[in-house]
Design a protein around this motif. Structure first.
Motif, PDB file in Angstrom:
ATOM      1  N   GLN A 239       0.833  -1.209   0.000  1.00 26.13           N
ATOM      2  CA  GLN A 239       0.000   0.000   0.000  1.00 26.13           C
ATOM      3  C   GLN A 239       0.870   1.262   0.000  1.00 26.13           C
ATOM      4  O   GLN A 239       0.593   2.229  -0.711  1.00 26.13           O
ATOM      5  CB  GLN A 239      -0.926   0.013   1.224  1.00 26.13           C
ATOM      6  CG  GLN A 239      -2.057  -1.000   1.164  1.00 26.13           C
ATOM      7  CD  GLN A 239      -2.995  -0.747  -0.010  1.00 26.13           C
ATOM      8  OE1 GLN A 239      -3.406   0.385  -0.272  1.00 26.13           O
ATOM      9  NE2 GLN A 239      -3.317  -1.812  -0.736  1.00 26.13           N
ATOM     10  N   LEU A 240       1.920   1.247   0.794  1.00 29.33           N
ATOM     11  CA  LEU A 240       2.830   2.386   0.881  1.00 29.33           C
ATOM     12  C   LEU A 240       3.566   2.617  -0.440  1.00 29.33           C
ATOM     13  O   LEU A 240       3.721   3.762  -0.889  1.00 29.33           O
ATOM     14  CB  LEU A 240       3.846   2.142   2.000  1.00 29.33           C
ATOM     15  CG  LEU A 240       5.012   3.131   2.116  1.00 29.33           C
ATOM     16  CD1 LEU A 240       4.499   4.510   2.576  1.00 29.33           C
ATOM     17  CD2 LEU A 240       6.067   2.611   3.082  1.00 29.33           C
ATOM     18  N   MET A 241       3.996   1.547  -1.093  1.00 29.39           N
ATOM     19  CA  MET A 241       4.859   1.665  -2.267  1.00 29.39           C
ATOM     20  C   MET A 241       4.104   1.949  -3.559  1.00 29.39           C
ATOM     21  O   MET A 241       4.710   2.349  -4.555  1.00 29.39           O
ATOM     22  CB  MET A 241       5.680   0.376  -2.429  1.00 29.39           C
ATOM     23  CG  MET A 241       6.620   0.102  -1.270  1.00 29.39           C
ATOM     24  SD  MET A 241       7.857   1.395  -1.022  1.00 29.39           S
ATOM     25  CE  MET A 241       8.854   1.170  -2.480  1.00 29.39           C
ATOM     26  N   LYS A 242       2.790   1.764  -3.565  1.00 31.17           N
ATOM     27  CA  LYS A 242       2.006   1.973  -4.790  1.00 31.17           C
ATOM     28  C   LYS A 242       2.118   3.400  -5.308  1.00 31.17           C
ATOM     29  O   LYS A 242       2.023   3.638  -6.510  1.00 31.17           O
ATOM     30  CB  LYS A 242       0.539   1.606  -4.542  1.00 31.17           C
ATOM     31  CG  LYS A 242       0.282   0.105  -4.680  1.00 31.17           C
ATOM     32  CD  LYS A 242      -1.164  -0.244  -4.422  1.00 31.17           C
ATOM     33  CE  LYS A 242      -1.381  -1.749  -4.624  1.00 31.17           C
ATOM     34  NZ  LYS A 242      -2.739  -2.164  -4.254  1.00 31.17           N
ATOM     35  N   ASP A 243       2.293   4.352  -4.418  1.00 36.04           N
ATOM     36  CA  ASP A 243       2.384   5.756  -4.825  1.00 36.04           C
ATOM     37  C   ASP A 243       3.830   6.218  -5.008  1.00 36.04           C
ATOM     38  O   ASP A 243       4.089   7.403  -5.221  1.00 36.04           O
ATOM     39  CB  ASP A 243       1.705   6.651  -3.767  1.00 36.04           C
ATOM     40  CG  ASP A 243       0.229   6.318  -3.610  1.00 36.04           C
ATOM     41  OD1 ASP A 243      -0.391   5.948  -4.617  1.00 36.04           O
ATOM     42  OD2 ASP A 243      -0.273   6.395  -2.475  1.00 36.04           O
ATOM     43  N   GLN A 244       4.775   5.285  -4.899  1.00 39.10           N
ATOM     44  CA  GLN A 244       6.195   5.643  -5.002  1.00 39.10           C
ATOM     45  C   GLN A 244       6.734   5.271  -6.380  1.00 39.10           C
ATOM     46  O   GLN A 244       6.406   4.208  -6.910  1.00 39.10           O
ATOM     47  CB  GLN A 244       7.004   4.880  -3.934  1.00 39.10           C
ATOM     48  CG  GLN A 244       6.529   5.114  -2.521  1.00 39.10           C
ATOM     49  CD  GLN A 244       7.084   6.392  -1.918  1.00 39.10           C
ATOM     50  OE1 GLN A 244       8.029   6.978  -2.427  1.00 39.10           O
ATOM     51  NE2 GLN A 244       6.477   6.827  -0.822  1.00 39.10           N
ATOM     52  N   ALA A 245       7.544   6.126  -6.956  1.00 39.18           N
ATOM     53  CA  ALA A 245       8.175   5.851  -8.250  1.00 39.18           C
ATOM     54  C   ALA A 245       9.604   5.368  -8.006  1.00 39.18           C
ATOM     55  O   ALA A 245      10.466   6.140  -7.591  1.00 39.18           O
ATOM     56  CB  ALA A 245       8.183   7.106  -9.108  1.00 39.18           C
ATOM     57  N   PHE A 246       9.835   4.070  -8.242  1.00 39.08           N
ATOM     58  CA  PHE A 246      11.148   3.477  -8.012  1.00 39.08           C
ATOM     59  C   PHE A 246      11.573   2.661  -9.225  1.00 39.08           C
ATOM     60  O   PHE A 246      10.841   1.785  -9.681  1.00 39.08           O
ATOM     61  CB  PHE A 246      11.104   2.513  -6.809  1.00 39.08           C
ATOM     62  CG  PHE A 246      11.402   3.171  -5.498  1.00 39.08           C
ATOM     63  CD1 PHE A 246      12.709   3.396  -5.104  1.00 39.08           C
ATOM     64  CD2 PHE A 246      10.371   3.543  -4.654  1.00 39.08           C
ATOM     65  CE1 PHE A 246      12.989   3.991  -3.876  1.00 39.08           C
ATOM     66  CE2 PHE A 246      10.641   4.133  -3.427  1.00 39.08           C
ATOM     67  CZ  PHE A 246      11.954   4.361  -3.036  1.00 39.08           C
ATOM     68  N   GLY A 247      12.769   2.938  -9.732  1.00 42.01           N
ATOM     69  CA  GLY A 247      13.327   2.075 -10.765  1.00 42.01           C
ATOM     70  C   GLY A 247      14.417   1.193 -10.218  1.00 42.01           C
ATOM     71  O   GLY A 247      14.901   0.286 -10.901  1.00 42.01           O
ATOM     72  N   ASN A 248      14.810   1.436  -8.970  1.00 44.10           N
ATOM     73  CA  ASN A 248      15.949   0.712  -8.396  1.00 44.10           C
ATOM     74  C   ASN A 248      15.567  -0.112  -7.166  1.00 44.10           C
ATOM     75  O   ASN A 248      16.426  -0.481  -6.374  1.00 44.10           O
ATOM     76  CB  ASN A 248      17.060   1.704  -8.016  1.00 44.10           C
ATOM     77  CG  ASN A 248      16.629   2.667  -6.908  1.00 44.10           C
ATOM     78  OD1 ASN A 248      15.453   3.010  -6.800  1.00 44.10           O
ATOM     79  ND2 ASN A 248      17.576   3.105  -6.077  1.00 44.10           N
ATOM     80  N   LEU A 249      14.270  -0.398  -7.009  1.00 44.59           N
ATOM     81  CA  LEU A 249      13.846  -1.169  -5.843  1.00 44.59           C
ATOM     82  C   LEU A 249      12.800  -2.196  -6.256  1.00 44.59           C
ATOM     83  O   LEU A 249      11.776  -1.857  -6.854  1.00 44.59           O
ATOM     84  CB  LEU A 249      13.284  -0.242  -4.755  1.00 44.59           C
ATOM     85  CG  LEU A 249      13.042  -0.884  -3.377  1.00 44.59           C
ATOM     86  CD1 LEU A 249      13.225   0.141  -2.267  1.00 44.59           C
ATOM     87  CD2 LEU A 249      11.641  -1.486  -3.280  1.00 44.59           C
TER      88      LEU A 249
END
Length: 367
Positions: A239-249
């Motif tokens: 839920q926390l990560m859905k709004d995060q833009a990550f290409g390295n995780l």
């Protein structure tokens, strides 16, 4: 060997006990394909599912641990101990083993106690650098004690000790996957450094909180992260990560450990015995964060056995949220430190543990 080999293997409660137990059983079968092997575990514990999945029969005992906070509850515990002793005796009579193996955990106590009382030779395997209560009590009755660390004569009679190491999942050692192939499975760049953060199948709250509190730093680090959240914590993190833009995780509840280890330049892990044995055999630079929620703080003692030989770095659980991520980033960028940690941890590896233990089991059975 003319007589059919019959072996009881008892213990469990955690993966750290079950993985070695199954590995020992598999190694016995390699040497004696017709061997009859019966597991004895604790009802309601994970061995009751994991052992049948590995292809072995298991019997369950109603054994449980003592409640140190509420002594009145131990009246019920004492009854279960008595009942487990009675059941263990019946299981041994029916199965007629020539040797009994204990890997630690509740069930190994009554099983090996009864086996020893019935004249059956016993071998115990201690995974940790600080011996567990059950194995310390069983040591007097065992003929052989297989250990993974030096200096265990402070717990056990020296003449019984064999330094064998801990058996690990064979797939980790047999894998032919390259680092580049492993990184490709995570969609990662082979030219960048990669850190594996693993808290095991259930996850580790401290490791997850340390990651969550430094997401901006992770994003901007230029380092790739494989983050095994564990099943218990995955939904909240998702839920926390859905709004995060990550290409390295890359975060996941469960990870293919073969690929994850191959991809990693540095590992962040708890200090359980099985995890440490895997890291030693694979020669992985590691930062250990011992769990404070284990009996006799044995994970800290496991970790210190490596730290004292410059084979690992350690961060205390209480300090991890503040220090862990920065230390990991500093370490993975330090080529000399990575090389030194890898060389030193490989020196602590003890290969072929399962086969060595299996040979000792067969020796005891054929006396």
């Amino acid at each position: 060997m003319n007589k059919e080999l019959r072996v009881i293997i008892s213990g469990g409660g955690t993966g750290g006990h079950i993985f070695p137990a199954v590995s020992i059983a598999n190694a016995i079968r390699e040497l004696q394909p017709d061997a009859k092997i019966l597991f004895v575990g604790a009802l309601g514990r994970m061995e009751m599912q994991r052992v049948p999945q590995a292809g072995y029969e298991i019997k369950g005992l109603p054994i449980m641990g003592f409640d140190r906070k509420n002594l009145l509850k131990n009246v019920k515990v004492l009854y279960h101990v008595w009942e487990s002793q009675r059941m263990a005796k019946q299981i041994i009579r029916e199965f007629q083993p020539q040797v009994a193996v204990g890997v630690g955990g509740y069930a190994s106590g009554p099983t090996l106690n009864k086996a020893a009382a019935m004249g059956i030779p016993c071998l115990i395997q201690e995974q940790n650098s600080y011996a567990g209560v059950t194995n310390k009590l069983l040591a007097k009755k065992a003929q052989k004690i297989c250990v993974a660390y030096e200096g265990m004569e402070r717990f056990f009679p020296q003449e019984k000790i064999i330094l064998t190491g801990n058996p690990v999942r064979q797939a980790l050692l047999d894998a032919k996957m390259t680092r580049e192939e492993a990184l490709k499975t995570f969609g990662f760049d082979a030219t960048k450094k990669t850190i594996l953060v693993t808290g095991g199948s259930l996850g580790a709250r401290t490791l997850n909180e340390s990651m969550k509190q430094h997401l901006d730093q992770l994003r901007e680090s230029g380092v790739q992260f494989i983050w095994q959240t564990g099943r218990y914590y995955y939904n909240d993190i998702d839920q926390l990560m859905k709004d995060q833009a990550f290409g390295n995780l890359h975060y996941t509840d469960f990870v293919d450990m073969v690929a994850a280890y191959r991809a990693a330049d540095l590992v962040i892990s708890r200090a359980g015995a099985s995890s440490i044995s895997e890291i030693c055999l694979l020669g992985k630079p590691v930062i250990l964060v011992p769990s404070p929620n284990v009996a006799e703080d044995h994970q800290t003692k496991n970790a210190m056995a490596l730290v004292n030989r410059q084979a690992a770095l350690m961060v205390k659980d209480a300090e991890a949220s503040e220090k862990l991520v920065q230390l990991a980033l500093d370490t993975v960028r330090d080529e000399a430190l990575l090389k030194s940690l890898s060389e030193n941890v490989l020196k602590m590896a003890l290969p072929d543990s399962a086969a060595i233990i299996a040979k000792e089991v067969i020796k005891l059975a054929t006396r």
